[in-house]
Design a protein around this motif. Structure first.
Motif, PDB file in Angstrom:
ATOM      1  N   TRP A 131       1.489   0.921   3.559  1.00 30.56           N
ATOM      2  CA  TRP A 131       0.123   0.571   3.955  1.00 30.56           C
ATOM      3  C   TRP A 131      -0.781   1.348   3.011  1.00 30.56           C
ATOM      4  O   TRP A 131      -0.899   2.566   3.121  1.00 30.56           O
ATOM      5  N   ASP A 184      -4.073   0.162   1.849  1.00 32.98           N
ATOM      6  CA  ASP A 184      -5.512  -0.138   1.919  1.00 32.98           C
ATOM      7  C   ASP A 184      -5.951  -0.097   3.373  1.00 32.98           C
ATOM      8  O   ASP A 184      -5.771  -1.053   4.123  1.00 32.98           O
ATOM      9  N   ASN A 202      -7.291  -6.698   2.300  1.00 35.60           N
ATOM     10  CA  ASN A 202      -6.506  -7.577   1.439  1.00 35.60           C
ATOM     11  C   ASN A 202      -6.306  -8.945   2.094  1.00 35.60           C
ATOM     12  O   ASN A 202      -6.012  -9.042   3.284  1.00 35.60           O
ATOM     13  N   SER A 203      -6.444  -9.996   1.312  1.00 33.30           N
ATOM     14  CA  SER A 203      -6.379 -11.367   1.854  1.00 33.30           C
ATOM     15  C   SER A 203      -5.019 -11.687   2.480  1.00 33.30           C
ATOM     16  O   SER A 203      -4.920 -12.532   3.372  1.00 33.30           O
ATOM     17  N   LYS A 204      -3.952 -11.013   2.024  1.00 31.98           N
ATOM     18  CA  LYS A 204      -2.605 -11.293   2.557  1.00 31.98           C
ATOM     19  C   LYS A 204      -2.495 -10.956   4.051  1.00 31.98           C
ATOM     20  O   LYS A 204      -1.637 -11.504   4.747  1.00 31.98           O
ATOM     21  N   ARG A 229      -3.192  -8.164  12.077  1.00 34.46           N
ATOM     22  CA  ARG A 229      -4.442  -7.441  11.827  1.00 34.46           C
ATOM     23  C   ARG A 229      -4.819  -6.570  13.033  1.00 34.46           C
ATOM     24  O   ARG A 229      -5.200  -5.409  12.876  1.00 34.46           O
ATOM     25  N   SER A 289      -6.460   5.692   1.318  1.00 40.05           N
ATOM     26  CA  SER A 289      -6.200   4.357   0.757  1.00 40.05           C
ATOM     27  C   SER A 289      -5.685   4.518  -0.664  1.00 40.05           C
ATOM     28  O   SER A 289      -6.456   4.702  -1.611  1.00 40.05           O
ATOM     29  N   VAL A 317      -4.614   2.574  -2.818  1.00 36.47           N
ATOM     30  CA  VAL A 317      -5.055   1.626  -3.845  1.00 36.47           C
ATOM     31  C   VAL A 317      -6.294   2.149  -4.577  1.00 36.47           C
ATOM     32  O   VAL A 317      -6.639   1.656  -5.648  1.00 36.47           O
ATOM     33  N   GLY A 320       0.089  -7.739   0.182  1.00 32.85           N
ATOM     34  CA  GLY A 320      -0.940  -7.490  -0.823  1.00 32.85           C
ATOM     35  C   GLY A 320      -1.102  -6.014  -1.126  1.00 32.85           C
ATOM     36  O   GLY A 320      -1.398  -5.625  -2.260  1.00 32.85           O
ATOM     37  N   ASP A 321      -0.897  -5.177  -0.103  1.00 34.56           N
ATOM     38  CA  ASP A 321      -0.975  -3.717  -0.293  1.00 34.56           C
ATOM     39  C   ASP A 321       0.112  -3.243  -1.255  1.00 34.56           C
ATOM     40  O   ASP A 321      -0.144  -2.421  -2.142  1.00 34.56           O
ATOM     41  N   GLU A 332      -0.683  -4.585  -4.855  1.00 35.56           N
ATOM     42  CA  GLU A 332      -1.812  -3.865  -5.452  1.00 35.56           C
ATOM     43  C   GLU A 332      -1.404  -2.448  -5.857  1.00 35.56           C
ATOM     44  O   GLU A 332      -1.780  -1.953  -6.924  1.00 35.56           O
TER      45      GLU A 332
END
Length: 303
Positions: free
Chosen positions: A178, A180, A185-187, A200, A224, A226, A248-249, A252
């Motif tokens: 994890w 972010d 993230n859009s994912k 979420r 975070s 990222v 996505g995390d 990235e």
């Protein structure tokens, strides 16, 4: 996850545990008891024994493969969003990784939120690391491993050591991290249906329990990854499942590692679930990924 029937069964298993643990009205103690059952998804790794340890005041569990290199150790951090799970729920998965690497693994039973918010978990990780050093292990012979929040801690610990000008572990294996905490993230939303463990709303619950200091910005590079300066990290491999809300995390983080010229690899598992290592010994795709992790650790820790 993947194409094997075993992978599909694992996804079903995760969904059944999530259904039980998200029953309205359960108190946190009951939810934690249900989450502990995730260990049932893994087989017992053959030839691995266990011994409890007091790592400088932090409870921990050694996973000791029969042919373990005596001069090397892994420091392993469990999943659970900082709120659930323990060294016991990770014991078998950590044992499989230890066996693949031929290196004993110390699974850290760090304190849980909301009773112990950030940075208690990172403090416990550091305490356990310093305990390993006191046992005579050299920093370059220690691997930092973990999944989910544990995959985050596996990188946060070396970053904290770097900030203090201290030697870091020699290699990192970060699984389903994890990275972010803004959950932007859009994912996260794209994989809502695919991820059978996380959503979420679960991430928001975990974040609220973990990061209680109102002055903490969720984008802060300390929490975070990222946004963090990753300069100087030891060789790092990132594994994540393509069906995860945190896919996505992981991707990235992989890009950031390249940007900061860290020796690194990124392995997305097709249709892989969050914290897929929990299916060690039962799902062929997972066993293949764990074999890769073992090779990475052997290569970079000189085992």
């Amino acid at each position: 996850m993947g194409t094997s029937p075993q992978a599909w069964q694992f996804a079903q298993f995760l969904e059944s545990v999530r259904a039980k643990s998200s029953t309205p009205g359960l108190d946190l103690g009951v939810v934690r008891d249900i989450v502990e059952t995730h260990h049932l998804a893994s087989t017992e790794p053959e030839g691995v024994t266990y011994a409890e340890a007091d790592a400088g005041g932090v409870p921990a569990l050694w996973c000791i493969p029969a042919d373990a290199d005596p001069d090397r150790a892994l420091l392993h951090f469990h999943f659970g969003g900082s709120v659930t799970a323990s060294m016991h729920s990770d014991r078998k998965a950590a044992g499989h990784i230890a066996k693949a690497a031929g290196i004993r693994s110390l699974v850290v039973d760090f304190r849980l939120a909301p009773e112990h918010p950030y940075p208690a978990q990172l403090d416990d990780a550091e305490t356990a690391y310093r305990w390993l050093l006191a046992q005579g292990y050299q920093p370059q012979n220690i691997g930092s491993t973990g999944h989910s929040i544990g995959g985050t801690l596996a990188i946060m610990l070396p970053l904290r050591l770097l900030a203090n000008g201290e030697p870091t572990p020699g290699a990192i294996v970060s699984i389903s991290p994890w990275t972010d905490l803004t959950i932007a993230n859009s994912k996260v939303d794209e994989n809502e249906e695919n991820d059978k463990m996380l959503s979420r709303s679960t991430l928001e619950l975990f974040r609220g329990a973990w990061l209680q200091d109102p002055s903490l910005d969720f984008a802060d590079p300390k929490i975070s990854l990222v946004n963090a300066d990753l300069t100087g990290l030891p060789p790092t491999v990132v594994h994540y499942g393509e069906y995860e809300t945190l896919a996505g995390d992981g991707a990235e983080l992989g890009r950031r590692l390249t940007e900061f010229k860290v020796t690194s690899e990124v392995h997305p598992m097709p249709e892989g679930q969050h914290s897929f290592i929990l299916a060690a010994g039962r799902v062929p795709e997972v066993d293949q990924a764990i074999a890769q992790m073992g090779q990475w650790l052997r290569r970079h820790l000189g085992a």
